[in-house]
Design a protein around this motif. Sequence first.
Motif, mmCIF file in Angstrom:
data_model
loop_
_atom_site.group_PDB
_atom_site.id
_atom_site.type_symbol
_atom_site.label_atom_id
_atom_site.label_comp_id
_atom_site.label_asym_id
_atom_site.label_seq_id
_atom_site.Cartn_x
_atom_site.Cartn_y
_atom_site.Cartn_z
ATOM 1 N N MET A 200 18.465 -1.223 46.324
ATOM 2 C CA MET A 200 19.649 -0.375 46.941
ATOM 3 C C MET A 200 20.895 -1.318 46.817
ATOM 4 O O MET A 200 20.863 -2.490 47.399
ATOM 5 C CB MET A 200 19.355 0.002 48.228
ATOM 6 C CG MET A 200 20.619 0.737 48.962
ATOM 7 S SD MET A 200 20.290 1.199 50.699
ATOM 8 C CE MET A 200 19.163 2.399 50.859
ATOM 9 N N ASN B 187 25.399 15.559 54.633
ATOM 10 C CA ASN B 187 24.154 15.088 54.613
ATOM 11 C C ASN B 187 23.786 13.998 53.836
ATOM 12 O O ASN B 187 22.806 13.633 53.310
ATOM 13 C CB ASN B 187 23.222 16.526 53.909
ATOM 14 C CG ASN B 187 23.972 16.761 52.532
ATOM 15 O OD1 ASN B 187 24.838 16.418 52.127
ATOM 16 N ND2 ASN B 187 22.738 17.479 52.031
ATOM 17 N N TYR B 188 24.899 13.258 53.517
ATOM 18 C CA TYR B 188 24.707 11.897 52.652
ATOM 19 C C TYR B 188 23.724 12.317 51.380
ATOM 20 O O TYR B 188 22.559 11.563 51.299
ATOM 21 C CB TYR B 188 24.104 10.705 53.525
ATOM 22 C CG TYR B 188 25.118 10.479 54.681
ATOM 23 C CD1 TYR B 188 24.943 11.323 55.824
ATOM 24 C CD2 TYR B 188 26.029 9.516 54.524
ATOM 25 C CE1 TYR B 188 25.951 10.753 56.858
ATOM 26 C CE2 TYR B 188 26.829 9.177 55.658
ATOM 27 C CZ TYR B 188 26.929 9.819 56.774
ATOM 28 O OH TYR B 188 27.628 9.541 57.700
ATOM 29 N N LYS B 189 24.009 13.192 50.616
ATOM 30 C CA LYS B 189 23.181 13.731 49.458
ATOM 31 C C LYS B 189 22.894 12.616 48.754
ATOM 32 O O LYS B 189 23.805 11.800 48.224
ATOM 33 C CB LYS B 189 23.934 14.914 48.888
ATOM 34 C CG LYS B 189 22.938 15.540 47.999
ATOM 35 C CD LYS B 189 23.819 16.710 47.460
ATOM 36 C CE LYS B 189 23.007 17.426 46.374
ATOM 37 N NZ LYS B 189 23.641 18.525 45.693
ATOM 38 N N LEU B 190 21.607 12.633 48.081
ATOM 39 C CA LEU B 190 21.168 11.600 47.055
ATOM 40 C C LEU B 190 21.054 12.425 45.722
ATOM 41 O O LEU B 190 20.429 13.313 45.783
ATOM 42 C CB LEU B 190 19.823 11.124 47.523
ATOM 43 C CG LEU B 190 19.065 9.905 46.554
ATOM 44 C CD1 LEU B 190 20.213 8.715 46.996
ATOM 45 C CD2 LEU B 190 17.748 9.847 46.999
ATOM 46 N N TYR C 171 15.246 3.308 41.068
ATOM 47 C CA TYR C 171 13.893 3.766 41.206
ATOM 48 C C TYR C 171 12.912 3.624 40.047
ATOM 49 O O TYR C 171 13.354 3.597 38.791
ATOM 50 C CB TYR C 171 13.316 4.990 41.867
ATOM 51 C CG TYR C 171 13.893 5.516 42.910
ATOM 52 C CD1 TYR C 171 15.290 5.599 43.617
ATOM 53 C CD2 TYR C 171 12.807 5.241 44.062
ATOM 54 C CE1 TYR C 171 15.496 6.015 44.817
ATOM 55 C CE2 TYR C 171 13.009 5.507 45.282
ATOM 56 C CZ TYR C 171 14.596 5.689 45.983
ATOM 57 O OH TYR C 171 14.987 6.155 47.104
ATOM 58 N N ARG D 128 23.723 7.753 46.344
ATOM 59 C CA ARG D 128 24.133 8.439 48.063
ATOM 60 C C ARG D 128 25.394 8.426 48.313
ATOM 61 O O ARG D 128 26.171 7.721 48.423
ATOM 62 C CB ARG D 128 23.336 7.558 48.902
ATOM 63 C CG ARG D 128 23.399 8.103 50.478
ATOM 64 C CD ARG D 128 22.401 7.247 51.406
ATOM 65 N NE ARG D 128 22.720 5.883 51.263
ATOM 66 C CZ ARG D 128 23.393 5.753 52.328
ATOM 67 N NH1 ARG D 128 23.663 6.326 53.584
ATOM 68 N NH2 ARG D 128 23.903 4.390 52.547
ATOM 69 N N PHE E 228 20.481 12.179 41.634
ATOM 70 C CA PHE E 228 19.746 11.484 40.787
ATOM 71 C C PHE E 228 20.513 11.702 39.387
ATOM 72 O O PHE E 228 20.686 12.867 38.952
ATOM 73 C CB PHE E 228 18.098 11.866 40.618
ATOM 74 C CG PHE E 228 17.406 11.195 41.737
ATOM 75 C CD1 PHE E 228 17.307 12.061 42.919
ATOM 76 C CD2 PHE E 228 16.779 10.229 41.597
ATOM 77 C CE1 PHE E 228 16.818 11.465 43.924
ATOM 78 C CE2 PHE E 228 15.701 9.516 42.531
ATOM 79 C CZ PHE E 228 15.967 10.308 43.639
ATOM 80 N N GLY E 229 20.064 10.673 38.219
ATOM 81 C CA GLY E 229 20.328 10.936 37.014
ATOM 82 C C GLY E 229 19.211 11.302 36.456
ATOM 83 O O GLY E 229 18.038 11.481 37.106
ATOM 84 N N LEU F 44 15.043 5.519 37.319
ATOM 85 C CA LEU F 44 15.732 6.448 38.010
ATOM 86 C C LEU F 44 16.996 5.799 38.589
ATOM 87 O O LEU F 44 16.840 4.871 39.467
ATOM 88 C CB LEU F 44 15.223 7.480 38.645
ATOM 89 C CG LEU F 44 14.459 8.634 38.175
ATOM 90 C CD1 LEU F 44 13.297 9.196 38.990
ATOM 91 C CD2 LEU F 44 14.930 9.422 37.080
ATOM 92 N N LEU G 272 20.908 3.439 44.258
ATOM 93 C CA LEU G 272 19.520 3.221 44.222
ATOM 94 C C LEU G 272 18.858 3.260 43.076
ATOM 95 O O LEU G 272 19.252 4.212 41.963
ATOM 96 C CB LEU G 272 18.857 4.034 45.302
ATOM 97 C CG LEU G 272 19.193 3.852 46.699
ATOM 98 C CD1 LEU G 272 20.214 4.981 46.830
ATOM 99 C CD2 LEU G 272 18.013 4.407 47.502
#
Lengths: 115, 112
Positions: B48, B97-100, B36, B92, B102-103, B88, B34
């Motif tokens: 996405m 928990n399909y964690k997201l 942002y 995923r 980030f960079g 950003l 994703l």
Amino acid sequence: EAEVAQSPRYKITEKSQAVAFWCDPISGHATLYWYRQILGQGPELLVQFQDESVVDDSQLPKDRFSAERLKGVDSTLKIQPAELGDSAMYLCASSLTGTGEYGYTFGSGTRLTVV
Amino acid sequence: EDKVVQSPLSLVVHEGDTVTLNCSYEVTNFRSLLWYKQEKKAPTFLFMLTSSGIEKKSGRLSSILDKKELFSILNITATQTGDSAVYLCAVRGGGSNYKLTFGKGTLLTVNP
């Protein structure tokens, strides 16, 4: 358009005081996330709820942070006692399902300054 | 541990320039990537991506994913001062928990 509501928008607190943030996700969103974003960094997950249950709190500093989502709707994140290093943006997000396949919506965040 | 690396960390351009932002990742059981845009508030969703080679486009912004080489790019053509923001990239993964993840983001500044 549906939004994730957060309050307060800004909070200044003294070191060693308690502070709490509130989040109301989009109606019908089962999954709620609390992220912490330190200036110059990307958001880091603190805790993830599926309905009222915690599914991931591995990065939550449990000696001072707590989070609850009692009825599976809105949520509160608390810090007690606050430390200088807790100064950051606290972001709440929600998604329709725990898989995130339909995307995530973020609230406007609470910017915390600890002095 | 899942990892997302964005480059450059900051970029200054003039209005009208074209920019390319990079995102590379290492993640267990990749599900989606994703992008942002974040001004001085919450991140707002851009794209996405789940499949390699399929470009997603919205106005002057476009993005593509390469799942073999584990990276994505975000292109912005004919930049405007309103494009100034932190961009950003998040990935995923799978797991319980399909964690997201980030960079750190790329800070883009567009000067008039």
